[in-house]
Design a protein around this motif. Structure first.
Motif, PDB file in Angstrom:
ATOM      1  N   VAL B   7      48.791 129.807   7.284  1.00 13.09           N
ATOM      2  CA  VAL B   7      49.519 129.879   6.026  1.00 13.09           C
ATOM      3  C   VAL B   7      50.321 131.180   5.970  1.00 13.09           C
ATOM      4  O   VAL B   7      49.838 132.238   6.344  1.00 13.09           O
ATOM      5  N   THR B   8      51.557 131.038   5.512  1.00 14.16           N
ATOM      6  CA  THR B   8      52.457 132.190   5.479  1.00 14.16           C
ATOM      7  C   THR B   8      52.655 132.683   4.049  1.00 14.16           C
ATOM      8  O   THR B   8      52.248 132.048   3.082  1.00 14.16           O
ATOM      9  N   ILE B   9      53.320 133.801   3.968  1.00 16.13           N
ATOM     10  CA  ILE B   9      53.544 134.405   2.669  1.00 16.13           C
ATOM     11  C   ILE B   9      54.469 133.529   1.822  1.00 16.13           C
ATOM     12  O   ILE B   9      54.384 133.527   0.584  1.00 16.13           O
ATOM     13  N   THR B  10      55.296 132.763   2.478  1.00 18.56           N
ATOM     14  CA  THR B  10      56.197 131.862   1.763  1.00 18.56           C
ATOM     15  C   THR B  10      55.402 130.813   0.988  1.00 18.56           C
ATOM     16  O   THR B  10      55.708 130.501  -0.166  1.00 18.56           O
ATOM     17  N   GLN B  11      54.376 130.282   1.643  1.00 18.14           N
ATOM     18  CA  GLN B  11      53.556 129.275   0.984  1.00 18.14           C
ATOM     19  C   GLN B  11      52.797 129.872  -0.193  1.00 18.14           C
ATOM     20  O   GLN B  11      52.668 129.242  -1.243  1.00 18.14           O
ATOM     21  N   ALA B  14      55.202 130.305  -3.031  1.00 15.07           N
ATOM     22  CA  ALA B  14      55.493 129.030  -3.675  1.00 15.07           C
ATOM     23  C   ALA B  14      54.341 128.631  -4.595  1.00 15.07           C
ATOM     24  O   ALA B  14      54.542 128.272  -5.756  1.00 15.07           O
ATOM     25  N   GLU B  15      53.144 128.730  -4.064  1.00 14.60           N
ATOM     26  CA  GLU B  15      51.952 128.363  -4.831  1.00 14.60           C
ATOM     27  C   GLU B  15      51.833 129.188  -6.115  1.00 14.60           C
ATOM     28  O   GLU B  15      51.421 128.694  -7.158  1.00 14.60           O
ATOM     29  N   ALA B  16      52.216 130.471  -5.998  1.00 14.60           N
ATOM     30  CA  ALA B  16      52.093 131.350  -7.168  1.00 14.60           C
ATOM     31  C   ALA B  16      53.344 131.304  -8.037  1.00 14.60           C
ATOM     32  O   ALA B  16      53.378 131.892  -9.119  1.00 14.60           O
ATOM     33  N   GLY B  17      54.368 130.641  -7.557  1.00 11.49           N
ATOM     34  CA  GLY B  17      55.598 130.539  -8.335  1.00 11.49           C
ATOM     35  C   GLY B  17      56.375 131.842  -8.428  1.00 11.49           C
ATOM     36  O   GLY B  17      56.953 132.176  -9.457  1.00 11.49           O
ATOM     37  N   VAL B  18      56.360 132.607  -7.328  1.00 18.85           N
ATOM     38  CA  VAL B  18      57.138 133.857  -7.297  1.00 18.85           C
ATOM     39  C   VAL B  18      57.948 133.897  -6.012  1.00 18.85           C
ATOM     40  O   VAL B  18      57.830 133.009  -5.170  1.00 18.85           O
ATOM     41  N   SER B  19      58.751 134.921  -5.848  1.00 17.07           N
ATOM     42  CA  SER B  19      59.527 135.052  -4.615  1.00 17.07           C
ATOM     43  C   SER B  19      58.643 135.632  -3.513  1.00 17.07           C
ATOM     44  O   SER B  19      57.593 136.230  -3.782  1.00 17.07           O
ATOM     45  N   ALA B  38      50.261 139.791 -10.134  1.00 18.07           N
ATOM     46  CA  ALA B  38      49.389 140.168  -9.023  1.00 18.07           C
ATOM     47  C   ALA B  38      48.187 139.238  -8.935  1.00 18.07           C
ATOM     48  O   ALA B  38      47.863 138.726  -7.853  1.00 18.07           O
ATOM     49  N   THR B  39      47.537 139.025 -10.067  1.00 21.65           N
ATOM     50  CA  THR B  39      46.361 138.156 -10.023  1.00 21.65           C
ATOM     51  C   THR B  39      46.737 136.748  -9.598  1.00 21.65           C
ATOM     52  O   THR B  39      46.005 136.110  -8.844  1.00 21.65           O
ATOM     53  N   ARG B  40      47.896 136.274 -10.045  1.00 22.88           N
ATOM     54  CA  ARG B  40      48.306 134.922  -9.686  1.00 22.88           C
ATOM     55  C   ARG B  40      48.534 134.816  -8.175  1.00 22.88           C
ATOM     56  O   ARG B  40      48.096 133.870  -7.525  1.00 22.88           O
TER      57      ARG B  40
END
Lengths: 364, 364
Positions: B7-11, B14-19, B38-40
Motif C-alpha cells: 500500500v502506498t501513500i496515495t492509497q 485517498a482513504e483519508a480524503g486528503v492529498s 492527522a488522526t484521519r
DNA sequence: CTGAAAGCGCTTACAG
DNA sequence: CTGAAAGCGCTTACAG
C-alpha cells in the motif's frame, strides 16, 4: 565541504549523446544496444565516475537486491558465523545484507522486521525469538516476503528453516558415554522458555510421544536426545542429574554444575548443552579441582567453537554453523528468484568429535 | 502465491480524503497538519497497513538512513563486538546497517565500498585493510562520504578514526612484568605487513624516532609498547625473544612459541600480542607441559575475549571493543548530521587486568 | 537498435 | 493548514 553532486544516468546519456533509456540499457545490462553505442556510453560513464543509484532502480523494479537478517545476538560467535555464511553467498550474487539484532526480545524483533520491511528487503533470514505464536511473522509470510528461519523453526509457520539435528547429535553423544560405561550422566542445559509441559512432564512424556522436535528450542531438543539415548540403552533417567540453568548464562550454569557435582553420588560424566553451559561447567570443575577426563568426562555442544579450541580434554559436538548461514541464503535467494516450492525444514547434521577421548567412569 | 501489492501513500491519502502531500506530511512527520486531519490519515494508514517505502524517500531526500560497514572479518569476535556497538547506536536513531566483509583483501574492500556506495549509504565505517595507500578511500573522502575508520587508521587520510591505545597498553603490561622481576620477556606478534623498515631496523630505531603510532598496524604498535617498556626500565631488548608469526594464524604462533620456549635460556614471561597468538602460545605451552604461571608468566592482548574467559591463569589486556563500535557510529552519525569538524584520531584506553596475578620469575 | 513518455512512491517548494 | 505540480534517478512498455 560541499558534497559534490552525484552523477546521474542523464548526465552520462548527455555526455554520450544518447537517450537516458539507451544509457540505462547498457549500464543496467538489460535490453539491446549496438556495441558502438555501448562503448560510447561506457566511456562516458567511466569518465564521469558514474555509479548507479540502486535506490532509484529498486523503486521502479520493486526489488532492492538486499536481504535482511534478524540475528538473535550478533555478539555471539554462532551468529557471527551464520552471518559469514550468509555474506559469502550474498556477495557474489550482488546482494547486500542489512543486519539487525533482536536480543531474543519480541518487541525488538518486531521493530527489526519493521525496519527491514521499510527498507524493502527482498527477503529475510531470521532466528525467531518466539517459536510459539509469532503473529508478526505470520503476517510477514502472508505478505509474501520470502523468509527463511535459522537455528530454530517457529511452530506451524509456512516458511523454510535451516536447523541442526540437535536431538540426534545429543543422542549420539550420550550413547557414546553410555557405551564407554558411564551410567550416571549429568546434563546442564539452558531450558529457559517454558514449553507447554513442566520439565518433569517433559522428561516423563517426551521420549514416548511423537514430539515435533524441530519446533522446540535447541536446548529442549538436546535434552530430548539425552532422554532418547537413555531409553535406547535401557538406562533409567535420574531427574536429579538434569540441571536447568534457566538462562543463557554461564553464571547460572556454574551454580547448577556445582550443585550437580557436589551431590553425594556424583555423575561420572556431564553433558553441557551449549558453549555457555560448558563454560559454567568448566568453572565449577576448576573450583572443585576435578580432573577431566580422569575423574569426570565432559561432552559439550560446542556452538561457540571455544571448547575444542581451548579445552582439548573435552569432547565436543560441532555444528556446521557456516553452512547454516550459506544454506539459508541459498534457499532465500532461490525463493526471491521465484523458485516456488513447499516450505521445508532443512536439518543439518552435527558431528561428534570422537578424537578427543571420553574417559571410562572412575572407580569409586 | 501472488505477492500482495504494497500500500502506498496515495492509497492512504485517498482513504483519508486528503492529498498525498498532506498524507506525506503527517506520515513522514514533516510539515504541518491539523490534528483532525492527522488522526484521519493515521487511521487510514493503520487500516490499510501502510509502511513507508524508504527507498522512495531516500531517492528524493538524498539520505538513505543507512550506514555501511566494511569489517575485515565478521567471523572474528572482535568485529562481531564492534558491530554490536555500531548496531546499538544505529538502531535507536533509526539507521539501518549494511554489512560487508573485506577479508583483509584490497580487491574485496573495493567491491564492498562500491556496493555500499551504490546502495547510497549515508556514511561508512571501515577497517581499512591497507594503511598505506588506500586510493579508493581517498576518493571516497573526496567524494564527501562521511567515513570513520576503526581498529586502524590509514596514513594521511582525512577521516576520523577510533582505535585503541595499543602501544600504551602493551607498554603498561610489559612494565608490570619487568616490575615483577622478569628480565627475559618474549613477545609473539603477527607483524604481517611489512612496514617501511625491516623488523630489525624497526626494533633499533622505533623507540627513538617519533613514530606516528596510530597509523601502524596494531601488532606493530604493540611491539612498540614492548620496546618502550624495556627502554623505560633500562633493560636491553634481545632480538631473539621477539617472534614474528608473519600471519594471523595460531598455527604460525604455535611454532614460533615452541622455538621461543625451547631456546636454552628460556624467557620467564611471554607477551602474546593478540588472542590468536595467545592461542598458539597456549598450545605450545601445553605440549611442552609448562605450568602457568609457576614456570612461565603469560600476558596477552585479549582481543578475542577468550583468554580471560577460558584461562584464568593468564593476565589479559582488555579492549573496550563495544565502545570502538559505538563511538565510531556516534561520530559517523554526527558527521552525517552535518556537524563538521576536523577529522580526529580517537584513541581509547585498554585496561590491563591485574587481578589475575603474574607470577615472579622462576629460579633457575 | 533507439528514443519519447510515463511512472515507481515519495518529498519539496510554491501558492492559496 | 492544505493541495497541485514538479522532480528525485532510474526502468518499462511502446513506437519507430
Amino acid at each position: 565541504m560541499t558534497p559534490p553532486p552525484r552523477v546521474t544516468i542523464t548526465q552520462v546519456a548527455a555526455e554520450a549523446g544518447v537517450s537516458t533509456a539507451t544509457a540505462g540499457r547498457v549500464l543496467g545490462g538489460y535490453g539491446y544496444a549496438s556495441s558502438e553505442v555501448a562503448t560510447r556510453v561506457e566511456a562516458a560513464a567511466r569518465k564521469l565516475g558514474y555509479k548507479p543509484n540502486t535506490l532509484a532502480r529498486g523503486l521502479v523494479t520493486g526489488r532492492s537486491q538486499t536481504i535482511g537478517v534478524v540475528a538473535a545476538d550478533i555478539d555471539n560467535a554462532f551468529y557471527a558465523r551464520v552471518l559469514r555464511g550468509i555474506g559469502d553467498v550474498a556477495r557474489p550474487r550482488g546482494f547486500g545484507v542489512i543486519l539487525t539484532n533482536s536480543d531474543e526480545n519480541l518487541e525488538r524483533e518486531r521493530e527489526a522486521v519493521q525496519l527491514l520491511l521499510e527498507k524493502r528487503v527482498d527477503g529475510l533470514i531470521i532466528s525467531p525469538c518466539d517459536v510459539q505464536g509469532p503473529e508478526h511473522l505470520r503476517s510477514l509470510i502472508a505478505g509474501g516476503i520470502p523468509t527463511v528461519q535459522v537455528d530454530r523453526a517457529a511452530y506451524d509457520l509456512a516458511a523454510d528453516s535451516v536447523t541442526v539435528d540437535n536431538r540426534g547429535a545429543a543422542r549420539e553423544a550420550i550413547a557414546h558415554l553410555l557405551e564407554t560405561g558411564h551410567k550416571r550422566i549429568g546434563i546442564i542445559a539452558e531450558l529457559e522458555q517454558t514449553e507447554s509441559a513442566s520439565l518433569e512432564d517433559f522428561v516423563a512424556q517426551a521420549p514416548y510421544s511423537p514430539v515435533a522436535a524441530e519446533t522446540l528450542y535447541p536446548s529442549w531438543q538436546r535434552l530430548l536426545g539425552y532422554l532418547d539415548a537413555h531409553r535406547d540403552a535401557g538406562v533409567p533417567v535420574q531427574t536429579r542429574l538434569i540441571r536447568r540453568a534457566g538462562a543463557y548464562s554461564s553464571e547460572a550454569a556454574r551454580s547448577e554444575a556445582i550443585r550437580l557435582l557436589e551431590y553425594g553420588h556424583r555423575p561420572t560424566a556431564v553433558f553441557a548443552a551449549d558453549g555457555t553451559m560448558a563454560h559454567g561447567l568448566m568453572q565449577a570443575i576448576a573450583s572443585l579441582k576435578l580432573k577431566v577426563p580422569d575423574q569426570l568426562s565432559v561432552v559439550c555442544f560446542d556452538d561457540l567453537e571455544w571448547m575444542t579450541f581451548m579445552q582439548p580434554a573435552i569432547t565436543a559436538i560441532h555444528q556446521p554453523v557456516h553452512r547454516i548461514g550459506s544454506l539459508a541464503a541459498e534457499l532465500l535467494l532461490a525463493r526471491i528468484a521465484g523458485e516456488a516450492s513447499v516450505p521445508k525444514h532443512n536439518v543439518l547434521e552435527a558431528r561428534l568429535n570422537k578424537r578427543d577421548s571420553v574417559g571410562p567412569p572412575p572407580r569409586m
